[in-house]
Enzyme design. Sequence first.
Site, short mmCIF file in Angstrom:
data_model
loop_
_atom_site.label_atom_id
_atom_site.label_comp_id
_atom_site.label_asym_id
_atom_site.label_seq_id
_atom_site.Cartn_x
_atom_site.Cartn_y
_atom_site.Cartn_z
N SER A 133 16.43 -21.97 48.79
CA SER A 133 17.06 -20.69 48.51
C SER A 133 18.49 -20.95 48.03
O SER A 133 19.24 -21.65 48.72
CB SER A 133 17.07 -19.83 49.77
OG SER A 133 17.64 -18.57 49.48
N LYS A 159 14.48 -20.46 44.61
CA LYS A 159 14.65 -19.01 44.83
C LYS A 159 16.12 -18.69 44.62
O LYS A 159 16.98 -19.34 45.22
CB LYS A 159 14.20 -18.67 46.25
CG LYS A 159 14.75 -17.39 46.86
CD LYS A 159 14.02 -17.09 48.16
CE LYS A 159 14.91 -16.34 49.13
NZ LYS A 159 14.19 -16.01 50.38
N LEU A 160 16.37 -17.69 43.78
CA LEU A 160 17.75 -17.29 43.47
C LEU A 160 18.03 -15.95 44.13
O LEU A 160 17.26 -14.99 43.95
CB LEU A 160 17.94 -17.15 41.95
CG LEU A 160 17.62 -18.38 41.09
CD1 LEU A 160 17.81 -18.02 39.61
CD2 LEU A 160 18.47 -19.57 41.48
N LYS A 161 19.12 -15.88 44.85
CA LYS A 161 19.58 -14.60 45.36
C LYS A 161 20.11 -13.78 44.18
O LYS A 161 20.82 -14.33 43.33
CB LYS A 161 20.69 -14.80 46.39
CG LYS A 161 20.21 -15.44 47.68
CD LYS A 161 19.29 -14.52 48.45
CE LYS A 161 18.93 -15.11 49.79
NZ LYS A 161 18.07 -14.22 50.59
N ASP A 187 15.35 -13.12 45.11
CA ASP A 187 15.40 -12.35 46.36
C ASP A 187 16.61 -11.42 46.29
O ASP A 187 17.74 -11.88 46.17
CB ASP A 187 15.53 -13.30 47.56
CG ASP A 187 15.47 -12.55 48.89
OD1 ASP A 187 15.52 -13.20 49.94
OD2 ASP A 187 15.36 -11.30 48.88
N ASN A 189 17.27 -8.95 48.64
CA ASN A 189 17.70 -8.44 49.95
C ASN A 189 18.03 -6.95 49.88
O ASN A 189 19.10 -6.50 50.31
CB ASN A 189 18.89 -9.24 50.50
CG ASN A 189 18.50 -10.63 50.96
OD1 ASN A 189 18.83 -11.61 50.31
ND2 ASN A 189 17.76 -10.74 52.06
N GLU A 212 11.52 -10.67 45.50
CA GLU A 212 11.48 -10.46 46.95
C GLU A 212 12.38 -9.30 47.35
O GLU A 212 13.55 -9.24 46.95
CB GLU A 212 11.92 -11.75 47.65
CG GLU A 212 11.85 -11.76 49.14
CD GLU A 212 12.29 -13.10 49.73
OE1 GLU A 212 12.40 -14.10 49.00
OE2 GLU A 212 12.53 -13.13 50.94
N ASP A 237 9.91 -8.82 52.50
CA ASP A 237 10.52 -9.62 53.56
C ASP A 237 10.98 -8.65 54.66
O ASP A 237 10.23 -8.35 55.59
CB ASP A 237 11.70 -10.43 52.96
CG ASP A 237 12.54 -11.16 54.00
OD1 ASP A 237 13.44 -11.92 53.60
OD2 ASP A 237 12.32 -10.99 55.20
N LYS A 261 8.32 -14.37 58.38
CA LYS A 261 9.35 -14.98 59.22
C LYS A 261 9.02 -14.64 60.67
O LYS A 261 9.09 -13.47 61.07
CB LYS A 261 10.73 -14.43 58.89
CG LYS A 261 11.23 -14.75 57.49
CD LYS A 261 12.57 -14.09 57.25
CE LYS A 261 13.09 -14.40 55.86
NZ LYS A 261 14.35 -13.68 55.57
N GLY A 289 12.79 -18.24 55.74
CA GLY A 289 13.75 -18.91 56.61
C GLY A 289 14.94 -18.02 56.93
O GLY A 289 15.24 -17.08 56.20
C1 LIG Z 1 21.61 -15.33 55.45
S1 LIG Z 1 20.22 -14.87 54.47
C2 LIG Z 1 18.86 -15.06 55.53
C3 LIG Z 1 17.68 -14.29 54.93
C4 LIG Z 1 17.19 -14.90 53.62
N1 LIG Z 1 16.77 -16.28 53.81
C5 LIG Z 1 16.80 -17.15 52.79
O1 LIG Z 1 17.20 -16.89 51.68
C6 LIG Z 1 16.35 -18.55 53.10
C7 LIG Z 1 17.21 -19.15 54.15
C8 LIG Z 1 16.67 -20.51 54.59
O2 LIG Z 1 16.46 -21.36 53.72
O3 LIG Z 1 16.45 -20.67 55.81
C9 LIG Z 1 16.05 -14.07 53.04
O4 LIG Z 1 16.26 -12.86 52.87
O5 LIG Z 1 14.96 -14.59 52.74
MG LIG Z 2 14.40 -12.57 51.79
#
Ligand SMILES: CSCC[C@@H](NC(=O)CCC(=O)O)C(=O)O
Ligand SMILES: [Mg+2]
Length: 366
Positions: A133, A159-161, A187, A189, A212, A237, A261, A289
């Site tokens: 990520s 995976k790109l935020k 992702d 969020n 995502e 998610d 998760k 994660g």
């Molecule tokens: C601080 S962001 C935690 C939630 C985020 N988690 C990740 O992007 C992967 C984090 C990891 O590699 O554990 C998600 O929304 O999927």
């Molecule tokens: Mg996510």
Amino acid sequence: MKITGIELRRIAMPLVAPFRTSFGTETERDVLLVRVVTPDAEGWGECVAMSEPLYSSEYVDGAADALRRFLIPALPAHADAEAVNRAMEPFKGHRMAKAALETAVLDASLRASGRSLGSFLGASRDRVPCGVSVGIMDSVPELLDTVAGYLDEGYVRVKLKIQPGWDVEPVRAVRERFGPDLLLQVDANAAYSLGDAPRLAALDAFGLLLVEQPLADDDMVQHARLARRIATPICLDESIESARHAAAAISLGACSIINVKPGRVGGYLEARRIHDLARAHGVTLWCGGMLETGVGRAANLALAALPGFTLPGDTSASRRYFATDVTAPFELRDGHLDVPTGPGIGVDPLPGVLDEVTVSTEWIPL
Ligand SMILES: CSCC[C@@H](NC(=O)CCC(=O)O)C(=O)O
Ligand SMILES: [Mg+2]
């Protein structure tokens, strides 16, 4: 299994680099570990709640309080994971707190019987392909260098935020730089609204595996509407906190992929229920994660090895987030991580490291 007592241990884990998402920037993980002590074995669980209620309504101080005042006092003196879940059922929410306690009890009972978590859950593989990520960056060149570094380490999926203002341009740049075969996903969020559908539809040009959690965690109907307006598969998610939520999302057509998760859904038993439900409906799964230490990472690898987890997960190597992990580091090999084979979660916190990162510890006798 008789539980003698439970330790709540808070540890501070600095991140190797800031991790920026649409809801904020993490520079350190404030982690709550739960240790269950029984006459035959000890078990560990990691609470994945963040310091502030920004990913979900849970936060680590609240989880500790829920465990201390409600969840632990409700435990029967003799308990297994199923009994623990039943005892916690009357209390609403606090799934991350519940998951940590369930996992610690499950770990203790499996260690006592010499059985690995992977075997207990039904793992079908002994290693899993790993994705990574990548947070929001200050510039596209910085993003490209960061992605190049992770690909050099062997990660099989990126995976790109994303968020409004940081989406089409960085995704296009990564696709153009690394080619059409790179397994790539994004992702959000929950940073977008249905009105952003044209913007999200613009991502269809880049052959993404999935988008995502584009919309609000509590809006499955809007996700179902969005799914009819974009070609990229929707993965949920934050919206999926239970097998019931998964069933609703599947029946509404809100998603075709789920990021599982265990902490978000209340534990590994519920995560397995979601696995079994999704397989029955042909819904693709991968293991997400929450920047876990090696304690949570070990348990996630056992789950990620189940047959229904068919996409690389966010099960990165320890060094993705931590210079020093509290367990022996998980190290990528050919883009994969080995599933622990020892009893229970198969790893133990390293006492010296654990003492160094411990902020507080609290013993609760039963
Ligand atoms: C601080 S962001 C935690 C939630 C985020 N988690 C990740 O992007 C992967 C984090 C990891 O590699 O554990 C998600 O929304 O999927
Ligand atoms: Mg996510």
